[in-house]
Design a protein around this motif. Structure first.
Motif, PDB file in Angstrom:
ATOM      1  N   LEU A 183       3.476  -3.242  -1.575  1.00  0.00           N
ATOM      2  CA  LEU A 183       3.305  -1.758  -1.281  1.00  0.00           C
ATOM      3  C   LEU A 183       2.053  -1.837  -0.145  1.00  0.00           C
ATOM      4  O   LEU A 183       1.117  -2.812  -0.089  1.00  0.00           O
ATOM      5  CB  LEU A 183       2.782  -1.221  -2.535  1.00  0.00           C
ATOM      6  CG  LEU A 183       3.375  -1.472  -3.802  1.00  0.00           C
ATOM      7  CD1 LEU A 183       2.723  -2.480  -4.858  1.00  0.00           C
ATOM      8  CD2 LEU A 183       3.702  -0.149  -4.713  1.00  0.00           C
ATOM      9  N   ARG A 198      -3.290   5.449  -2.002  1.00  0.00           N
ATOM     10  CA  ARG A 198      -1.913   5.854  -2.633  1.00  0.00           C
ATOM     11  C   ARG A 198      -0.966   4.803  -1.783  1.00  0.00           C
ATOM     12  O   ARG A 198      -0.736   5.105  -0.598  1.00  0.00           O
ATOM     13  CB  ARG A 198      -1.529   7.246  -2.489  1.00  0.00           C
ATOM     14  CG  ARG A 198      -0.103   7.470  -2.834  1.00  0.00           C
ATOM     15  CD  ARG A 198       0.125   8.889  -3.274  1.00  0.00           C
ATOM     16  NE  ARG A 198      -0.459   9.067  -4.627  1.00  0.00           N
ATOM     17  CZ  ARG A 198      -0.296  10.330  -5.104  1.00  0.00           C
ATOM     18  NH1 ARG A 198       0.423  11.488  -4.380  1.00  0.00           N
ATOM     19  NH2 ARG A 198      -0.747  10.934  -6.288  1.00  0.00           N
ATOM     20  N   THR A 210       2.751   2.762  -1.230  1.00  0.00           N
ATOM     21  CA  THR A 210       3.923   2.915  -1.607  1.00  0.00           C
ATOM     22  C   THR A 210       4.972   1.615  -1.137  1.00  0.00           C
ATOM     23  O   THR A 210       4.370   0.941  -0.422  1.00  0.00           O
ATOM     24  CB  THR A 210       4.902   4.068  -0.965  1.00  0.00           C
ATOM     25  OG1 THR A 210       4.648   3.943   0.523  1.00  0.00           O
ATOM     26  CG2 THR A 210       3.963   5.440  -1.248  1.00  0.00           C
ATOM     27  N   GLY A 227      10.949   3.559  -4.652  1.00  0.00           N
ATOM     28  CA  GLY A 227       9.930   4.412  -5.175  1.00  0.00           C
ATOM     29  C   GLY A 227       8.695   3.860  -6.012  1.00  0.00           C
ATOM     30  O   GLY A 227       7.966   4.672  -6.671  1.00  0.00           O
ATOM     31  N   GLU A 244       5.035   2.982  -6.337  1.00  0.00           N
ATOM     32  CA  GLU A 244       3.672   3.563  -6.126  1.00  0.00           C
ATOM     33  C   GLU A 244       2.537   2.872  -6.981  1.00  0.00           C
ATOM     34  O   GLU A 244       2.625   2.769  -7.824  1.00  0.00           O
ATOM     35  CB  GLU A 244       3.545   5.081  -6.352  1.00  0.00           C
ATOM     36  CG  GLU A 244       2.653   5.830  -5.681  1.00  0.00           C
ATOM     37  CD  GLU A 244       2.922   7.345  -5.887  1.00  0.00           C
ATOM     38  OE1 GLU A 244       2.536   7.789  -6.781  1.00  0.00           O
ATOM     39  OE2 GLU A 244       3.729   7.692  -4.971  1.00  0.00           O
TER      40      GLU A 244
END
Length: 226
Positions: free
Chosen positions: A111, A122, A124, A128, A130
């Motif tokens: 990520l 945050r 990613t 999807g 996270e």
């Protein structure tokens, strides 16, 4: 008629002189008393407009300095999820972050994203995935990883080399290899080696040099930074 004698004339002149001296003395005393120092002088008339103060104005207090925000450090963090099922490592450099989630078996995710001035992030990843986290006092990251429909709360403490995040990629015997490793404080390692899309537990690396042998070939895992 007889003229006054010389004696009488002299006496009359003397009395006249004494009278004149007494009169002068009395007048001088009255004049002196009217200008005696103890007599208060008449006060001058008050001014209609008050006089301005000549004292310098008091300096206005300087505003208190606003609290300064500590900059986000360039550092690495490593730790485990609250349920102890997986490991998480995060590397921060110049306001950017890259992270790796790994259970050491078949679940992993890379990520990346930005880090705010307040230490919030945050990140990613694919499918999807996270990561939401907050850097606390520059010492640890507290957050969650959402992957495959599950949420994993975690804590990652600041890592001291050789602890941290490592990765190696290569092609061996026609197979594309992609390995990720998290070296935790204390030396324990959690990693996954992906062979052409098939994940499995990764072999142990030498964290001092990054050396690792895969399928008989020597590879080098390098520290990961954004």
């Amino acid at each position: 008629m007889k003229r006054p004698g010389p004696l009488l004339t002299l006496l009359t002149g003397l009395l006249l002189a004494v009278f004149m001296l007494s009169l002068n003395a009395t007048t001088g005393v009255r004049n002196a008393s009217s200008s005696r120092p103890g007599t208060p002088a008449a006060a001058p008339p008050a001014s209609a407009t008050p006089e301005k103060s000549t004292s310098p104005p008091s300096p206005s207090p300087s505003p208190s300095a606003s609290p300064s925000t500590s900059p986000v450090p360039n550092a690495d963090y490593a730790g485990r999820t609250d349920d102890d099922s997986s490991a998480v490592a995060v590397s921060l450099r110049d306001g950017r972050a890259i992270a790796y989630f790994c259970d050491g078996h078949d679940k992993e995710s890379w990520l990346k994203g930005d880090v705010g001035d307040d230490g919030t992030m945050r990140l990613t990843g694919k499918n999807g995935a996270e990561l939401d986290g907050t850097l606390r006092d520059g010492r640890r990251i507290r957050g969650t990883v959402d992957l495959g429909g599950r949420r994993y709360p975690f804590t990652a403490d600041k890592a001291v080399k050789p602890s941290g995040l490592y990765r190696a990629t290569a092609t061996v015997r026609g197979a594309a290899l992609d390995g990720g490793w998290i070296v935790l404080p204390g030396g324990k390692q959690v990693g996954i080696l992906d062979r052409d899309g098939e994940p499995s537990a990764a072999p142990v690396i030498d964290p001092e040099t990054g050396a690792v042998t895969v399928d008989g070939k020597r590879l080098t895992a390098h520290p990961v930074t954004p």
